[in-house]
Scaffold this motif. Sequence first.
Motif, short mmCIF file in Angstrom:
data_model
loop_
_atom_site.label_atom_id
_atom_site.label_comp_id
_atom_site.label_asym_id
_atom_site.label_seq_id
_atom_site.Cartn_x
_atom_site.Cartn_y
_atom_site.Cartn_z
N LYS A 16 0.83 -1.20 0.00
CA LYS A 16 0.00 0.00 0.00
C LYS A 16 0.86 1.25 0.00
O LYS A 16 0.52 2.22 -0.67
CB LYS A 16 -0.92 0.00 1.22
N ASP B 48 1.19 3.63 2.06
CA ASP B 48 0.43 4.82 2.43
C ASP B 48 0.92 5.29 3.80
O ASP B 48 0.71 4.61 4.81
CB ASP B 48 -1.06 4.49 2.47
N ASN C 203 -0.18 7.44 5.66
CA ASN C 203 -1.28 7.75 6.59
C ASN C 203 -1.99 6.50 7.09
O ASN C 203 -2.92 6.60 7.88
CB ASN C 203 -2.30 8.68 5.91
N ALA C 204 -1.55 5.33 6.64
CA ALA C 204 -2.19 4.08 7.06
C ALA C 204 -1.94 3.83 8.54
O ALA C 204 -0.92 4.23 9.10
CB ALA C 204 -1.65 2.91 6.24
N TYR D 48 1.54 2.36 10.19
CA TYR D 48 2.63 2.55 9.23
C TYR D 48 3.95 2.83 9.96
O TYR D 48 4.95 2.17 9.71
CB TYR D 48 2.28 3.69 8.28
#
Length: 133
Positions: free
Chosen positions: A85, A87, A89-90, A93
Amino acid sequence: MRSVWMIVSGLATVVAIGGAVYYFFPKQPVEPVVSEASSMPQQPSTGSRVLVVPAGNPLLTADAAQLSRWVSLYPIRCGEIVFEKADANAKNYSFCIAEIRRRVATATGQQLSRDEVLDPRVRVHWRDVMGAK
């Protein structure tokens, strides 16, 4: 009867001292004598272990077993979060990056930076080795 006990106690003392010497002073490994004319290279001793860390990022040269140990699959799928992914902002993370850094440092003794974990080459290597989508 007293002489029998003296012999038994003396024997027990000798065994106790011998056991203590054996336990506290382990025998040193004997290195084989290698003649100068011998073409056989000297093998490292089996009694000591040497940690060999390749230069650079160990995540770039890791095999599937190493990656599965360093990139957590349970309870959080860090490989998916960080490499698939990708990301920032996941959820989890930052935790996953910190966990990967900690596991690599524990296994290799090499401290990786956040940028080394997020290197695009590491992402490609992880996908190739782990068979990601």
